[in-house]
Scaffold this motif. Structure first.
Motif, PDB file in Angstrom:
ATOM      1  N   VAL A 182     -75.051  24.944   5.325  1.00 26.12           N
ATOM      2  CA  VAL A 182     -76.010  24.921   6.427  1.00 26.12           C
ATOM      3  C   VAL A 182     -75.247  25.185   7.716  1.00 26.12           C
ATOM      4  CG1 VAL A 182     -77.685  23.531   7.706  1.00 26.12           C
ATOM      5  CG2 VAL A 182     -77.487  23.279   5.218  1.00 26.12           C
ATOM      6  N   LEU A 183     -75.727  26.174   8.484  1.00 25.38           N
ATOM      7  CA  LEU A 183     -75.046  26.577   9.714  1.00 25.38           C
ATOM      8  C   LEU A 183     -75.928  26.285  10.914  1.00 25.38           C
ATOM      9  CD1 LEU A 183     -73.511  28.153   7.450  1.00 25.38           C
ATOM     10  CD2 LEU A 183     -73.211  29.997   9.109  1.00 25.38           C
ATOM     11  N   PRO A 184     -75.850  25.079  11.472  1.00 24.63           N
ATOM     12  CA  PRO A 184     -76.594  24.799  12.702  1.00 24.63           C
ATOM     13  C   PRO A 184     -75.952  25.504  13.892  1.00 24.63           C
ATOM     14  CG  PRO A 184     -75.903  22.777  11.567  1.00 24.63           C
ATOM     15  CD  PRO A 184     -75.119  23.910  10.990  1.00 24.63           C
ATOM     16  N   ALA A 185     -76.741  25.744  14.913  1.00 23.80           N
ATOM     17  CA  ALA A 185     -76.203  26.070  16.230  1.00 23.80           C
ATOM     18  C   ALA A 185     -76.200  24.753  17.012  1.00 23.80           C
ATOM     19  CB  ALA A 185     -77.042  27.151  16.890  1.00 23.80           C
ATOM     20  N   ALA A 186     -76.285  24.823  18.336  1.00 22.78           N
ATOM     21  CA  ALA A 186     -76.274  23.599  19.135  1.00 22.78           C
ATOM     22  C   ALA A 186     -77.448  22.709  18.726  1.00 22.78           C
ATOM     23  CB  ALA A 186     -76.357  23.944  20.616  1.00 22.78           C
ATOM     24  N   THR A 187     -77.150  21.471  18.388  1.00 18.05           N
ATOM     25  CA  THR A 187     -78.155  20.516  17.941  1.00 18.05           C
ATOM     26  C   THR A 187     -77.976  19.223  18.732  1.00 18.05           C
ATOM     27  OG1 THR A 187     -78.012  21.485  15.723  1.00 18.05           O
ATOM     28  CG2 THR A 187     -79.154  19.381  15.913  1.00 18.05           C
ATOM     29  N   ARG A 188     -79.080  18.579  19.058  1.00 16.71           N
ATOM     30  CA  ARG A 188     -79.013  17.385  19.903  1.00 16.71           C
ATOM     31  C   ARG A 188     -78.535  16.176  19.095  1.00 16.71           C
ATOM     32  NH1 ARG A 188     -80.961  17.031  24.795  1.00 16.71           N
ATOM     33  NH2 ARG A 188     -82.362  18.810  24.435  1.00 16.71           N
TER      34      ARG A 188
END
Length: 271
Positions: A182-188
């Protein structure tokens, strides 16, 4: 006879992405093993999810950069036949790049983002293979595809997680073991504050609930690589196809012509 759902072991489960995965799998009816350093927050999460979902939850307080703690979690994965899903979520970022980086901080990052992920996957794979099923979810990052964004060892560590996941899927996918990167970008999440950055100054930050729900949609589809913020899946497919198209050329026994022409000192060109 109703088949018992596999237990899910989640690392970095006390907050953010890990806690949200725990919530989602609990609501699907899976028992959980929650692993993180913060015992208090783990117990609070476990108590809430037990009350809301009725699933069984074990809490394991462990610092995965500590070899003894890591070994305890490896043993649990190796020996607990109920565990059928491993979520390698625990990870850390670090401020700055290499020009002014702290090597001790980078070393800890590598031990958590690379070594722990590798050892936990390696601990559980033999048992998954023996029973012919199991799943591993590795949380990488889009920064593993973006070396131009300099964040020290963080991006390279996530490139490793992606490559490891693809290698595991290639090796094990035909034998009943599913591996998802899983490749998230900016996540809070809290990772920003822990690395000295204010998430509120960033643009395009995805909420953690949306990120995990998208990742689970990819999990249910058995995607090998899930990139929740990417609108056009064809871009990844073309990127991956271009990479695979190069592979046959890597077996050439001589250097490419562009490296031989016009170089009189080259032994191959001189023959």
């Amino acid at each position: 006879m109703v088949r018992q759902l596999p237990t899910v072991l989640v690392t970095g489960a006390s907050s953010g992405i890990g806690a949200t995965y725990a919530d989602r799998f609990a609501r699907r009816g899976h028992d959980l093993v929650l692993v993180a350093r913060d015992q208090t927050r783990l117990e609070e999460l476990a108590s809430r999810l037990r009350a809301e979902t009725g699933v069984k939850i074990d809490v394991v307080r462990a610092d995965l950069t500590d070899s003894a703690d890591l070994a305890r979690v490896e043993t649990r994965l190796r020996d607990d036949d109920s565990i059928g899903v491993l979520i390698n979520n625990a990870g850390v970022s670090a401020p700055g790049g290499f020009a002014n980086g702290d090597l001790d901080v980078m070393d800890r990052l590598i031990r958590l983002n690379v070594t722990a992920v590798t050892r936990l996957a390696g601990a559980v794979v033999p048992r998954f293979l023996a029973r012919g099923d199991g799943a591993i979810i590795n949380i990488a990052s889009v920064l593993g595809l973006a070396p131009e964004i300099s964040l020290g060892a963080y991006g390279p560590s996530k490139a490793y997680v992606l490559a490891l996941s693809q290698s595991l899927q290639a090796e094990l996918g035909g034998r009943g073991v599913y591996v998802q990167a899983v490749l998230p970008a900016a996540t809070r999440t809290e990772i920003w504050a822990k690395s000295g950055r204010d998430v509120n100054t960033l643009k395009g930050v995805m909420e953690v609930d949306e990120l995990v729900d998208a990742a689970l949609a990819g999990f249910d589809r058995r995607e090998a690589v899930t990139i929740p913020p990417l609108p056009d899946a064809g871009q990844w497919e073309k990127f991956n196809a271009a990479r695979q198209a190069m592979l046959p050329n890597f077996a050439n026994e001589h250097a490419a012509e562009r490296y031989r022409t016009g170089n009189p000192g080259n032994s191959i060109a001189a023959q």
